[in-house]
Design a protein around this motif. Structure first.
Motif, PDB file in Angstrom:
ATOM      1  N   GLU A   1       3.938  -4.791  19.788  1.00 44.62           N
ATOM      2  CA  GLU A   1       4.800  -4.249  18.385  1.00 44.62           C
ATOM      3  C   GLU A   1       3.802  -3.547  17.542  1.00 44.62           C
ATOM      4  O   GLU A   1       4.121  -2.571  17.082  1.00 44.62           O
ATOM      5  CB  GLU A   1       5.081  -5.535  17.526  1.00 44.62           C
ATOM      6  CG  GLU A   1       6.342  -6.194  18.196  1.00 44.62           C
ATOM      7  CD  GLU A   1       6.862  -7.770  17.390  1.00 44.62           C
ATOM      8  OE1 GLU A   1       7.987  -7.381  16.564  1.00 44.62           O
ATOM      9  OE2 GLU A   1       6.284  -8.473  17.435  1.00 44.62           O
TER      10      GLU A   1
ATOM     11  N   TYR B   1      11.841  -7.473  26.203  1.00 42.39           N
ATOM     12  CA  TYR B   1      10.938  -7.951  25.622  1.00 42.39           C
ATOM     13  C   TYR B   1       9.690  -7.168  25.367  1.00 42.39           C
ATOM     14  O   TYR B   1       9.325  -6.738  26.059  1.00 42.39           O
ATOM     15  CB  TYR B   1      10.568  -9.406  26.107  1.00 42.39           C
ATOM     16  CG  TYR B   1       9.624 -10.186  25.446  1.00 42.39           C
ATOM     17  CD1 TYR B   1      10.139 -10.911  24.243  1.00 42.39           C
ATOM     18  CD2 TYR B   1       8.193 -10.270  25.665  1.00 42.39           C
ATOM     19  CE1 TYR B   1       9.156 -11.877  23.551  1.00 42.39           C
ATOM     20  CE2 TYR B   1       7.319 -11.108  25.154  1.00 42.39           C
ATOM     21  CZ  TYR B   1       7.732 -11.726  23.950  1.00 42.39           C
ATOM     22  OH  TYR B   1       6.800 -12.499  23.265  1.00 42.39           O
TER      23      TYR B   1
ATOM     24  N   ILE C   1      14.141  -3.649  21.707  1.00 42.93           N
ATOM     25  CA  ILE C   1      14.991  -4.387  22.547  1.00 42.93           C
ATOM     26  C   ILE C   1      16.169  -3.649  22.914  1.00 42.93           C
ATOM     27  O   ILE C   1      16.840  -3.090  22.084  1.00 42.93           O
ATOM     28  CB  ILE C   1      15.319  -5.570  21.961  1.00 42.93           C
ATOM     29  CG1 ILE C   1      13.965  -6.603  21.807  1.00 42.93           C
ATOM     30  CG2 ILE C   1      16.232  -6.332  22.956  1.00 42.93           C
ATOM     31  CD1 ILE C   1      13.074  -6.749  22.858  1.00 42.93           C
TER      32      ILE C   1
ATOM     33  N   ASP D   1       8.733  -3.167  15.740  1.00 45.17           N
ATOM     34  CA  ASP D   1       9.299  -4.540  15.710  1.00 45.17           C
ATOM     35  C   ASP D   1       9.931  -4.725  16.946  1.00 45.17           C
ATOM     36  O   ASP D   1      10.647  -3.938  17.625  1.00 45.17           O
ATOM     37  CB  ASP D   1       9.902  -5.070  14.787  1.00 45.17           C
ATOM     38  CG  ASP D   1      11.000  -4.484  14.160  1.00 45.17           C
ATOM     39  OD1 ASP D   1      11.737  -3.983  14.973  1.00 45.17           O
ATOM     40  OD2 ASP D   1      11.197  -4.162  12.929  1.00 45.17           O
ATOM     41  N   LYS D   2      10.219  -6.019  17.629  1.00 43.54           N
ATOM     42  CA  LYS D   2      10.939  -6.515  18.486  1.00 43.54           C
ATOM     43  C   LYS D   2      12.446  -5.851  18.502  1.00 43.54           C
ATOM     44  O   LYS D   2      12.919  -5.220  19.469  1.00 43.54           O
ATOM     45  CB  LYS D   2      10.936  -7.759  18.802  1.00 43.54           C
ATOM     46  CG  LYS D   2       9.528  -8.358  19.156  1.00 43.54           C
ATOM     47  CD  LYS D   2       9.757  -9.675  19.663  1.00 43.54           C
ATOM     48  CE  LYS D   2       8.366 -10.518  20.021  1.00 43.54           C
ATOM     49  NZ  LYS D   2       7.108 -10.298  19.244  1.00 43.54           N
ATOM     50  N   GLU D   3      12.975  -6.039  17.333  1.00 40.26           N
ATOM     51  CA  GLU D   3      14.559  -5.581  16.962  1.00 40.26           C
ATOM     52  C   GLU D   3      14.566  -3.991  17.336  1.00 40.26           C
ATOM     53  O   GLU D   3      15.553  -3.600  17.679  1.00 40.26           O
ATOM     54  CB  GLU D   3      14.942  -6.167  15.759  1.00 40.26           C
ATOM     55  CG  GLU D   3      15.158  -7.532  15.558  1.00 40.26           C
ATOM     56  CD  GLU D   3      13.687  -8.234  15.351  1.00 40.26           C
ATOM     57  OE1 GLU D   3      12.789  -7.758  15.020  1.00 40.26           O
ATOM     58  OE2 GLU D   3      13.659  -9.540  15.610  1.00 40.26           O
TER      59      GLU D   3
END
Length: 254
Positions: free
Chosen positions: A37, A31, A48, A43-45
């Motif tokens: 970010e 996370y 991760i 971005d998180k995607e």
């Protein structure tokens, strides 16, 4: 009250944090918060599942790997590192990490603090100290009690304070009774320079040292007039040669 605190949504707390935060375990990112970010320009995607080691320079990865392993047992010390953003740019940061339980899984939470501004200030301070130290070493003795001090570059408040501290000590150490302070390498006569000029000459006067100023350019003199600055209390000449002639020092032409 303790029950209310226990029910706080931790991920929501992380999202409100202004510092970039990363949670990872087994060298995989679980996370990142919104600040992370933005900081890493991703971005998180996009992060991760990736390794937290990917943001570090190759030469640092072994040390960071050992640091992560030790942090599963206790919080690690704050360190400074250079990290990569996803666009390839680098930034100097402070890193702090500590263990965290997520269910039955041991994880690490890492705090990232951008120290770019602080490093720039430290670099500027170091450069200024070196410049002033170099400047103080250029107090050039001409005769037993006469010396010339050339001053160059931009003078800001911090540099002016350092000059005020160093010049009198240097003059006293060399047993100088008369010093020619040459400003021909200074191109701007602002209030900071004027204040420094008056303070230096006043301190030297208290030490029994006569100051003569040279090298004030015509545009600098006009600037002083426009600022209603009265330089009449300070003996000034166009060049060092003119000052020496006034002091009856014979200057041989080559």
């Amino acid at each position: 009250m303790s029950q209310d605190i226990a029910e706080i949504e931790y991920l929501e707390m992380m999202e409100y944090s202004l510092n970039p935060l990363i949670i990872h375990t087994d060298y995989k990112i679980m996370y990142v918060n919104g600040a992370a970010e933005e900081f890493f320009r991703t971005d998180k995607e996009g992060v991760i599942g990736k390794s937290p080691l990917d943001i570090f320079q190759e030469s640092s990865k072994d040390a960071i790997r050992k640091r992560i392993q030790s942090a599963y047992g206790k919080p690690a010390d704050v360190i400074e590192e250079t990290v990569y953003r996803t666009d390839g740019s680098t930034v100097e940061v402070e890193l702090y990490c500590h263990p965290l339980m997520i269910g039955d899984t041991k994880a690490i939470q890492t705090y990232v603090h951008d120290i770019t501004d602080r490093k720039e200030k430290e670099k500027k301070q170091t450069e200024m100290v070196n410049e002033v130290n170099e400047l103080s070493a250029t107090l050039v003795p001409l005769l037993d009690d006469i010396a010339v001090l050339p001053i160059a570059g931009k003078i800001d408040e911090e540099k002016a304070r350092m000059l005020l501290h160093i010049i009198p000590a240097k003059v006293r150490k060399q047993n100088v009774n008369q010093v020619i302070i040459d400003f021909s390498g200074v191109f701007t006569l602002d209030q900071v320079v004027i204040d420094a000029l008056f303070k230096i000459t006043n301190v030297l006067a208290l030490l029994g040292v006569r100051s003569i100023i040279t090298g004030l350019r015509p545009e600098m003199a006009m600037s002083a007039i426009n600022q209603n600055v009265d330089l009449s209390s300070i003996r000034t000449f166009a060049t060092v040669k003119d000052a020496l002639a006034y002091m009856h020092v014979n200057v041989q032409e080559e």
